[in-house]
Structures are given as structure tokens and as C-alpha cells.
Design an enzyme around this catalytic site. Structure first.
Site, short mmCIF file in Angstrom:
data_model
loop_
_atom_site.label_atom_id
_atom_site.label_comp_id
_atom_site.label_asym_id
_atom_site.label_seq_id
_atom_site.Cartn_x
_atom_site.Cartn_y
_atom_site.Cartn_z
N GLU A 159 0.82 -1.21 0.00
CA GLU A 159 0.00 0.00 0.00
C GLU A 159 0.86 1.27 0.00
O GLU A 159 0.35 2.34 0.28
CB GLU A 159 -0.96 0.01 1.21
CG GLU A 159 -1.95 -1.12 1.28
CD GLU A 159 -3.04 -1.09 0.19
OE1 GLU A 159 -2.99 -0.20 -0.69
OE2 GLU A 159 -3.91 -1.98 0.21
N GLU A 184 -17.19 10.99 22.20
CA GLU A 184 -15.82 11.34 21.82
C GLU A 184 -15.64 11.45 20.29
O GLU A 184 -14.65 12.01 19.82
CB GLU A 184 -14.89 10.24 22.37
CG GLU A 184 -13.46 10.63 22.58
CD GLU A 184 -13.25 11.62 23.71
OE1 GLU A 184 -14.15 11.82 24.54
OE2 GLU A 184 -12.16 12.22 23.73
N HIS A 233 -12.92 -3.47 3.67
CA HIS A 233 -11.47 -3.66 3.76
C HIS A 233 -10.92 -3.12 5.09
O HIS A 233 -10.48 -3.90 5.92
CB HIS A 233 -10.80 -2.98 2.56
CG HIS A 233 -9.31 -3.15 2.51
ND1 HIS A 233 -8.58 -3.06 1.35
CD2 HIS A 233 -8.40 -3.40 3.49
CE1 HIS A 233 -7.30 -3.26 1.60
NE2 HIS A 233 -7.17 -3.45 2.90
O1 2HA Z 1 -0.70 -5.28 3.90
O2 2HA Z 1 -3.50 -4.50 4.34
O3 2HA Z 1 -4.32 -3.56 2.05
C1 2HA Z 1 -1.84 -5.90 3.46
C2 2HA Z 1 -2.95 -4.94 3.35
C3 2HA Z 1 -3.35 -4.51 2.01
ZN ZN Z 2 -5.44 -3.66 3.96
#
Ligand code: 2HA
Ligand code: ZN
Length: 300
Positions: free
Chosen positions: A141, A195, A236
Site C-alpha cells: 500500500e 468522543e 477492507h
Molecule cells: O498489507 O492491508 O491492504 C496488506 C494490506 C493490504
Molecule cells: Zn489492507
């Protein structure tokens, strides 16, 4: 002795050996790297980093770069294209976690599971100057982190230095139920935890599902980072930026805590919207009391 204490002991031993070879405070012993390692470990303990999930990058200060230079490789790696470009980050140095790294291993072996990369003068390629031993490369990433750093550096006049990506459970669950809409998700979070508006007065950005590690995800995330310090990646995880490790980790925790409260309340109520949430007036009053620039567009 806790895991982190013993990890620190291993580190300290390795460091005294390293000190014998080169003078100066070893990279692992410098405050920024201790903070970096600690965040990885704290995130692991939260359960946010199953397998090799999540990653961390830190934009070093010129002073930190100078104090690390004696430990840099005599022969750095060759330059590798990033696939993205940022004028604002020409010549910067980043501490990064490695691609495929399990974050609980960073504390035990920082120079294998993490490293320092230098950005070239065109702002479009990196090379390894320290760590990532054994053929490691920066996190998959890194393009997303890199473009987020560029935007956050610009909008905070250089104050923001940390970008952190994790896979917290509750915020992920929220994206299975709520639309990928920043206003809807932010309101659910603000209304669940007092918060919330204090920790993220601008709200959170939300992106629909995209391929991890892609330059499309990198571009879209960095556009959101112009407004938000926290950007949710649907199905994700979450990307957070901040001035230091504590602020960035705390932001991740606050978003996840609000999401967790919301998810539990919906579950108890049979899946419907919770009844007794914080009012818009309450959120406004909290922001006023703490003199926070709340995102008015997200309030009724
Ligand atoms: O490092 O989190 O988004 C693996 C991940 C990819
Ligand atoms: Zn990830």
C-alpha cells in the site's frame, strides 16, 4: 514480562552489538523508530492485523535522517518506480513496514520487517537505505500511503507525518450495512460515541471497494485526505493520518470504538437504527465547547 518488554530486550541486545561497529544511536534505539515499532505492536494487540494485514509509514524529520545516516547502507538498493508521483515528497525519507510483513514481527526484528526508503528528486521512485533485510520491499500500500502523505503534508503545513492502515472489525462491518457515503457513515459514528466528533470533527471519508494496492485506490484515498484524516475503505479497513504515532493510533481507535458501539447497538435492536443516539444539537454543542471545526455539512 509482556511481549513488548521482551521484544524491547531483544532490541536492546542487538543494538549494543551494532553500536560497537558504528558510532551513534542505532536506528532501532531512536525515538521515532521506537514509536513506529510500538504502534505496530499495539495494533496487533487490538486484533487489527490478521496475517499480514495493515501497514505503517512515517515521514522522517531532517534531524532524524541525519542521526540515522551513519547506519544507512553504503550501497542502497536501486531505484524502484512508485507508479505515482508527488512533488511535495521529493527527497523525503520514510520509515515503512515491509510488504507481506506480519506486524507482530516488527518489534522482534525491525530491520527485517521494516526499513527506511529515500524518495528520488523526481518524487516518483524509492530506494532502500536501511533495513528490509532479506529482500524485503515497502508495503504493497506504499502508493496509497505516499499520496496521502503528500496531501496531508500540504494541508497541515508539514505537521502530519504518520499514515497508518489497519483492518478493524467493526468499521468493516458497518460498510456491509451502510452505504459508502461519508455523511451517512460519519453521522452513525458521531451519534454513537460522544468522543467521536472530538476525535474526528471533519468526519470520515468513505470509498467503495477497490483493488488493494492499486493506484486507483491510492489516488481516491489521497483526494479524500484533503478533507478527512480518516478514510474508510469499504469491506477492507481504514486509513488514518496524523502528526505523530499517538494521534494517529488514537484516531484509528476512536473510529473503531464508535463503529463497535454502533454495531453492538444495531445488533441488540434486531438490526434497526438505534433509538437513543446523540442529537445533532448535542454534537454541535460538543464541537463548540471544544472549539472544534465540525463539518457542518454532516449535521442537520
Ligand atoms: O498489507 O492491508 O491492504 C496488506 C494490506 C493490504
Ligand atoms: Zn489492507
Amino acid at each position: 514480562m509482556g511481549f513488548f518488554d521482551s521484544a524491547q530486550e531483544v532490541l536492546d541486545k542487538g543494538v549494543s552489538a551494532a553500536k560497537g561497529a558504528v558510532s551513534g544511536v542505532a536506528v532501532e534505539q531512536q525515538a521515532f523508530m521506537k514509536g513506529f515499532v510500538r504502534l505496530c505492536n499495539d495494533g496487533w494487540n487490538q486484533g487489527w492485523h490478521e496475517r499480514n494485514g495493515g501497514n505503517l509509514t512515517y515521514r522522517m524529520t531532517p534531524e532524524e535522517v541525519s542521526s540515522c545516516r551513519t547506519f544507512f547502507y553504503d550501497a542502497p538498493s536501486s531505484w524502484v518506480a512508485l507508479g505515482v508521483q508527488a512533488d511535495d515528497l521529493r527527497g523525503e525519507f520514510f520509515a515503512v513496514t515491509g510488504s507481506g510483513t506480519h506486524l507482530h514481527n516488527v518489534a522482534l526484528d525491525p530491520d527485517r520487517n521494516a526499513g527506511i526508503v529515500e524518495i528520488n528528486s523526481a518524487g516518483d521512485a524509492w530506494r532502500i537505505v536501511w533495513g528490509l533485510k532479506g529482500g524485503g520491499v515497502p508495503t504493497s500500500e506504499f502508493p496509497s500511503h505516499f499520496l496521502c502523505h503528500a496531501v496531508r503534508k500540504r494541508v497541515t503545513n508539514g505537521a502530519n507525518r504518520v499514515v497508518y492502515h489497519a483492518h478493524p472489525t467493526a468499521i468493516g462491518a458497518c460498510t456491509l450495512v451502510l452505504p459508502a457515503d461519508a455523511r451517512v457513515v460519519t453521522r452513525a459514528l458521531w451519534k454513537s460515541l460522544t468522543e467521536g466528533v472530538i476525535a474526528f470533527p471533519a468526519g470520515v471519508g468513505v470509498l467503495p471497494w477497490m483493488v488493494p494496492g492499486s493506484s486507483e485506490l491510492a489516488q481516491a484515498t489521497s483526494r479524500q485526505m484533503g478533507t478527512y484524516e480518516a478514510v474508510v475503505w469499504a469491506q477492507h479497513g481504514l486509513m488514518c493520518a496524523g502528526t505523530d504515532f499517538d494521534a494517529t493510533f488514537g484516531l484509528m481507535q476512536a473510529v473503531e470504538k464508535a463503529a463497535d458501539v454502533y454495531v453492538r447497538a444495531r445488533s441488540m435492536g434486531g438490526g434497526g437504527e438505534p433509538a437513543n443516539v446523540i442529537s445533532d444539537e448535542g454534537i454541535r454543542a460538543t464541537a463548540a465547547a471544544y472549539r472544534l471545526p465540525v463539518n457542518e455539512a454532516f449535521l442537520d
